[in-house]
Design an enzyme around this catalytic site. Structure first.
Site, PDB file in Angstrom:
ATOM      1  N   TRP A 100      65.615  22.561  69.856  1.00 31.99           N
ATOM      2  CA  TRP A 100      64.865  23.147  68.731  1.00 31.99           C
ATOM      3  C   TRP A 100      65.629  24.301  68.126  1.00 31.99           C
ATOM      4  O   TRP A 100      65.654  24.461  66.897  1.00 31.99           O
ATOM      5  CB  TRP A 100      63.456  23.549  69.157  1.00 31.99           C
ATOM      6  CG  TRP A 100      62.663  22.382  69.648  1.00 31.99           C
ATOM      7  CD1 TRP A 100      62.135  22.206  70.892  1.00 31.99           C
ATOM      8  CD2 TRP A 100      62.325  21.191  68.900  1.00 31.99           C
ATOM      9  NE1 TRP A 100      61.501  20.994  70.964  1.00 31.99           N
ATOM     10  CE2 TRP A 100      61.592  20.346  69.771  1.00 31.99           C
ATOM     11  CE3 TRP A 100      62.579  20.753  67.598  1.00 31.99           C
ATOM     12  CZ2 TRP A 100      61.096  19.091  69.371  1.00 31.99           C
ATOM     13  CZ3 TRP A 100      62.089  19.507  67.196  1.00 31.99           C
ATOM     14  CH2 TRP A 100      61.363  18.700  68.083  1.00 31.99           C
ATOM     15  N   ASP A 167      60.218  31.223  67.371  1.00 38.26           N
ATOM     16  CA  ASP A 167      59.541  29.928  67.432  1.00 38.26           C
ATOM     17  C   ASP A 167      58.769  29.894  68.751  1.00 38.26           C
ATOM     18  O   ASP A 167      59.364  29.794  69.825  1.00 38.26           O
ATOM     19  CB  ASP A 167      60.596  28.807  67.374  1.00 38.26           C
ATOM     20  CG  ASP A 167      59.990  27.417  67.534  1.00 38.26           C
ATOM     21  OD1 ASP A 167      58.757  27.301  67.723  1.00 38.26           O
ATOM     22  OD2 ASP A 167      60.763  26.433  67.471  1.00 38.26           O
ATOM     23  N   LYS A 191      51.189  21.762  70.210  1.00 35.85           N
ATOM     24  CA  LYS A 191      51.582  22.001  71.597  1.00 35.85           C
ATOM     25  C   LYS A 191      50.514  22.782  72.356  1.00 35.85           C
ATOM     26  O   LYS A 191      50.316  22.564  73.528  1.00 35.85           O
ATOM     27  CB  LYS A 191      52.921  22.748  71.669  1.00 35.85           C
ATOM     28  CG  LYS A 191      54.057  22.096  70.896  1.00 35.85           C
ATOM     29  CD  LYS A 191      54.727  20.969  71.670  1.00 35.85           C
ATOM     30  CE  LYS A 191      55.623  20.096  70.810  1.00 35.85           C
ATOM     31  NZ  LYS A 191      56.623  20.797  70.036  1.00 35.85           N
TER      32      LYS A 191
HETATM   33  C1  LIG Z   1      57.825  20.545  69.108  1.00 32.39           C
HETATM   34  C2  LIG Z   1      58.628  21.716  68.757  1.00 32.39           C
HETATM   35  C3  LIG Z   1      59.159  21.900  67.467  1.00 32.39           C
HETATM   36  C4  LIG Z   1      59.016  20.867  66.373  1.00 32.39           C
HETATM   37  O1  LIG Z   1      57.747  20.794  65.903  1.00 32.39           O
HETATM   38  P1  LIG Z   1      57.321  19.841  64.685  1.00 32.39           P
HETATM   39  O2  LIG Z   1      55.951  20.313  64.422  1.00 32.39           O
HETATM   40  O3  LIG Z   1      57.411  18.442  65.192  1.00 32.39           O
HETATM   41  O4  LIG Z   1      58.251  20.083  63.555  1.00 32.39           O
HETATM   42  C5  LIG Z   1      59.855  23.059  67.210  1.00 32.39           C
HETATM   43  N1  LIG Z   1      60.038  23.988  68.159  1.00 32.39           N
HETATM   44  C6  LIG Z   1      59.559  23.850  69.409  1.00 32.39           C
HETATM   45  C7  LIG Z   1      59.789  24.925  70.417  1.00 32.39           C
HETATM   46  C8  LIG Z   1      58.835  22.706  69.746  1.00 32.39           C
HETATM   47  O5  LIG Z   1      58.347  22.565  70.988  1.00 32.39           O
END
Ligand SMILES: *Cc1c(COP(=O)(O)O)cnc(C)c1O
Length: 354
Positions: A100, A167, A191
């Site tokens: 990511w 993030d 998540k």
């Molecule tokens: C799943 C995830 C993403 C991507 O998320 P999307 O909503 O599919 O774009 C980005 N960063 C982390 C840490 C993730 O776990």
């Protein structure tokens, strides 16, 4: 029978939230209409959006500190480019801790100079880099608090005067942090917060408006903030369910209460991984994620038996990501300690077989 859901995302949500959400699809709070057939400008939905925005700030302890919470679309992946579009004038720093982070770096390079201030790529991202130097002339430093795929988590954030962007997709609302250290936090809902389809963005307003480029309205945080997160039709269902999950969390006692449960779950699983010779952990011990535990089976001949036992017990979603292999047990907020106990019991039975 409800399975023990260890999926990495989209993932488990509290049963009570899913029940309320399904009721609201039929009829929202006795108004004679469904949540998904009313105007987003209706007083009912405006109240839901406001509640979701204020709960996010309340849970993070950021009320009255100059922050705004908005719910956007395009997933966390859209934030990879929006952060740079809105904040990167000359140079930004990124800590590369996995897939990511790499995707975020790739997008940011479209907007300016990107320095990778640290990386754990050479060890297949099995740890969090530490002790690196942060140049003082960065527009911001981008971090990924929890690496969903590799199962590592930043435990100590760097001390710096540089603006921090993080993030937190896979560990938002899971542990207590001083969230005011960050100028911007973003998290895809799917998540730890709700269904796929919305992303929570929490931003300190004073950092906006500093770049010289023109920003298209849909990609401009300031525009979304000025319209109270309703610049265009928001994803009403994911926002509603995220609001319900935040209410559920507040009812439990907030992040402090869930952190305690999350630590119990992680300790239970990691102590089994460490004691049991049939399994080995992937991530460096001090950097282990309390959300996503990555591990391997040391004796391949036992794999089929283990998989079969998990299946029989109703354990779902523990296959590792293809870039790591082995297993990954995701223990998000809504997963119970009992579910982790079921997995751990099977793991310890495997030791007797081995
Ligand atoms: C799943 C995830 C993403 C991507 O998320 P999307 O909503 O599919 O774009 C980005 N960063 C982390 C840490 C993730 O776990």
């Amino acid at each position: 029978m409800k399975k023990h859901n260890f999926s990495a995302g989209p993932c488990i949500l509290p049963q009570e939230v899913m029940r309320k959400a399904s009721e609201a699809v039929l009829e929202l709070d006795g108004i004679g209409l469904s949540l998904i057939e009313i105007s987003h400008r209706s007083k009912e939905f405006v109240a839901i959006m406001e509640k979701a925005r204020s709960l996010a700030l309340e849970l993070l302890g950021l009320e009255g500190k100059g922050y705004q919470a908005i719910f956007l679309q395009g997933g966390a992946s859209m934030q990879f480019l929006m952060t740079a579009y809105n904040l990167l004038e000359k140079k930004a720093g990124y800590v590369n801790t996995g897939t990511w982070s790499q995707k975020a770096i790739k997008e940011a390079r479209l907007f300016g100079e990107v320095v990778e201030v640290a990386s754990s790529q050479e060890q297949n991202f099995n740890h969090i880099p530490k002790g690196y130097t942060i140049p003082s002339d960065l527009d911001y430093l981008h971090l990924t608090s929890n690496n969903t795929i590799f199962g590592t988590q930043i435990k100590k954030f760097p001390k710096t005067d540089v603006s921090l962007v993080c993030d937190m997709s896979s560990d938002i609302f899971s542990r207590q942090l001083d969230f005011s250290k960050f100028d911007m936090i973003y998290a895809g809902a799917q998540k730890n917060m709700g269904p796929a389809g919305t992303t929570l963005v929490v931003v300190k307003e004073e950092i906006l408006g500093r770049v010289s480029r023109k920003i298209p309205s849909m990609l401009d945080y300031a525009v979304h903030i000025s319209k109270d997160s309703m610049f265009n039709t928001p994803p009403v269902f994911p926002v509603y369910v995220s609001m319900l999950t935040m209410q559920w969390l507040k009812g439990l006692g907030g992040i402090a209460a869930i952190e305690e449960i999350n630590e119990k779950k992680a300790n239970l699983l990691y102590s089994e991984i460490d004691l049991n010779p049939v399994f080995s952990g992937f991530a460096a011990k001090e950097d282990r994620s309390n959300m996503n535990a990555t591990f391997n089976i040391t004796d391949d001949t036992l794999k089929d038996i283990f998989d079969e036992k998990c299946k029989e017990a109703g354990i779902s979603g523990i296959n590792g990501h293809r870039s790591v292999g082995g297993y990954r047990a995701s223990m998000y907020n809504a997963l119970s300690l009992e579910s982790v106990g079921v997995l751990v019991d099977i793991m310890s039975e495997m030791e007797k077989k081995g």
